[in-house]
Design a protein around this motif. Structure first.
Motif, PDB file in Angstrom:
ATOM      1  N   VAL A   1       0.838  -1.201   0.000  1.00 14.25           N
ATOM      2  CA  VAL A   1       0.000   0.000   0.000  1.00 14.25           C
ATOM      3  C   VAL A   1       0.876   1.256   0.000  1.00 14.25           C
ATOM      4  N   SER A   2       0.457   2.263  -0.767  1.00  6.61           N
ATOM      5  CA  SER A   2       1.134   3.576  -0.805  1.00  6.61           C
ATOM      6  C   SER A   2       2.597   3.457  -1.216  1.00  6.61           C
TER       7      SER A   2
ATOM      8  N   ASP B   1       6.594  -3.604  -6.144  1.00  5.26           N
ATOM      9  CA  ASP B   1       5.683  -3.487  -5.001  1.00  5.26           C
ATOM     10  C   ASP B   1       4.576  -4.521  -5.041  1.00  5.26           C
TER      11      ASP B   1
ATOM     12  N   PRO C   1       5.352  -1.451   4.729  1.00  5.66           N
ATOM     13  CA  PRO C   1       4.036  -0.814   4.660  1.00  5.66           C
ATOM     14  C   PRO C   1       2.931  -1.857   4.731  1.00  5.66           C
TER      15      PRO C   1
ATOM     16  N   LYS D   1      -6.911  -2.459   3.660  1.00  5.44           N
ATOM     17  CA  LYS D   1      -5.516  -2.623   4.064  1.00  5.44           C
ATOM     18  C   LYS D   1      -5.378  -3.816   5.003  1.00  5.44           C
TER      19      LYS D   1
ATOM     20  N   THR E   1       3.943   4.219  -4.113  1.00  3.92           N
ATOM     21  CA  THR E   1       4.364   5.409  -4.867  1.00  3.92           C
ATOM     22  C   THR E   1       4.806   6.519  -3.927  1.00  3.92           C
ATOM     23  N   ARG E   2       4.077   6.693  -2.823  1.00  6.24           N
ATOM     24  CA  ARG E   2       4.451   7.707  -1.842  1.00  6.24           C
ATOM     25  C   ARG E   2       5.801   7.368  -1.213  1.00  6.24           C
TER      26      ARG E   2
END
Length: 408
Positions: free
Chosen positions: A231-232, A273, A303, A338, A234-235
């Motif tokens: 999850v997330s 990812d 994450p 999530k 890219t951030r």
């Protein structure tokens, strides 16, 4: 190069002939369909030594140390141009070029860069075609699948293994100078290990195929397909340094690969990812999905994770999987909560059919009550399924996902 070009005397093949043919050879037959064949017929017979003498010299000589490493690994010196290698192997330049590109190598013009091993490889592939054991398209697929897999393996070993071991330890010695004796020592061992692992994997894959119910199922099989997605991510790529990001991805891929293999699944591929895995049994796929969530949840450096699993007919090609089932698993991953596993209706039905999960909690309670009344052990379920709201999924219509969890 298209299949229509095969045997048509392409411009590339005529150029190859022009570059290597002796003076006086026919260079333009007037008929593209027979250009290459007539050129070979009218060319005088010559030995490999004569062809070698006529071959143009390389204008750009490679780095001497790089050339020594290449000769060490290949076990032979550069001897042939592509034209000469094709002719020595008894195949057309066009077919040799298709094999070469399928293995993942760039066009090299008429540079003298090929060895006896390249000639032997061409002979083997073309011999399988001539013997009727492989069709030409299938031989191209063999070259492509082997090339792609070997390229990734070689890149990984150089980037992650040899690079670390060849850091200069003595003043005045370069990495390449240290690499040569190291490769000399490691190459035979790594080669033997590669053959061992390949045979083991081939035996496992063959066993799975021959157990298929019918011939059609050997190609289009019913499998459980799962995606696990960080999850997330890219951030994270914006916040972490490149080295930190690389370590995180490697840790994720390593953890996922170990869990998939340990519980009887097959890791299809990793995408940084995201990992894609498959299993013949829905229960195995469910166990892997939940184990991934549980393992990464206890790792503070990782994450959160989403997992989506679908069950159905899957087409396998070159070690990859395709079809609606794969697409559905990917879509389920994108909408999963999530640290949760979302599955499709077919997967939920398969778990119920095999007794790994009850159809509903009401049914499980009824079965437990009936067993208690008869003085028997109640059914033991590994997983629980909770129906979620139906929702439209892009390209697949309306689906009813189920939330998968362990049964308390």
């Amino acid at each position: 190069m298209t299949a229509d070009d095969a045997g048509s005397g392409t411009a590339e093949e005529r150029e190859a002939w022009d570059a290597a043919a002796p003076d006086g050879a026919v260079r333009d037959t007037g008929a593209r369909e027979s250009a290459a064949a007539e050129a070979l017929e009218e060319a005088p017979e010559e030995t490999p030594e004569e062809a070698l003498e006529e071959a143009p010299e390389d204008e750009d000589q490679p780095d001497p140390i790089a050339l020594r490493l290449e000769q060490l690994i290949l076990g032979a010196e550069r001897r042939y141009t592509p034209f000469q290698a094709a002719r020595s192997a008894g195949v057309s330049v066009e077919l040799a070029t298709r094999f070469w590109r399928a293995m993942g190598f760039a066009d090299i013009g008429q540079a003298k860069a090929l060895t006896e091993a390249d000639v032997l490889a061409l002979r083997r592939l073309s011999g399988l075609v001539e013997a009727g054991l492989l069709s030409e398209p299938m031989a191209i697929q063999v070259a492509r699948s082997t090339g792609q897999t070997s390229a990734r393996l070689a890149d990984w070993q150089i980037d992650s293994f040899l690079e670390g071991l060849t850091d200069p330890q003595e003043t005045g010695m370069t990495r390449t100078e240290i690499a040569y004796p190291l490769v000399e020592l490691l190459l035979p061992e790594l080669e033997e290990f590669l053959v061992y692992v390949y045979r083991r994997q081939l035996a496992a894959a063959t066993g799975r195929v021959v157990q298929a119910a019918d011939d059609a199922e050997m190609v289009n099989r019913r499998l459980a397909v799962g995606f696990a997605d960080l999850v997330s991510f890219t951030r994270l790529t914006r916040r972490l340094e490149e080295e930190e990001l690389g370590e995180l991805v490697e840790a994720f891929e390593t953890t996922a690969a170990d869990l998939v293999a340990a519980h009887g699944g097959r890791l299809i591929k990793t995408l940084g990812d995201e990992v894609l895995y498959a299993a013949d049994d829905a229960g195995i796929a469910a166990e892997i999905g939940l184990r991934l969530i549980e393992t990464l949840t206890h790792d503070e450096t990782m994450p959160e994770l989403r997992v989506g699993i679908a069950f159905g007919t899957v087409t396998t090609r070159m070690g990859d999987v395709f079809g609606t089932t794969v697409n559905l698993a990917s879509r389920l991953t994108s909408i999963a909560p999530k640290n949760a596993v979302l599955v499709d209706g077919a997967f939920a039905e398969e778990l119920s059919r095999t007794g790994d999960a009850p159809v509903s909690e009401a049914e499980a309670a009824e079965a437990a009550a009936a067993a208690e009344k008869e003085g028997e052990e109640p059914p033991s379920y590994r997983f629980a399924l909770q129906p979620m709201w139906q929702r439209p999924v892009r390209g697949l219509g309306v689906v009813e996902p189920w939330l998968l969890s362990r049964r308390a």
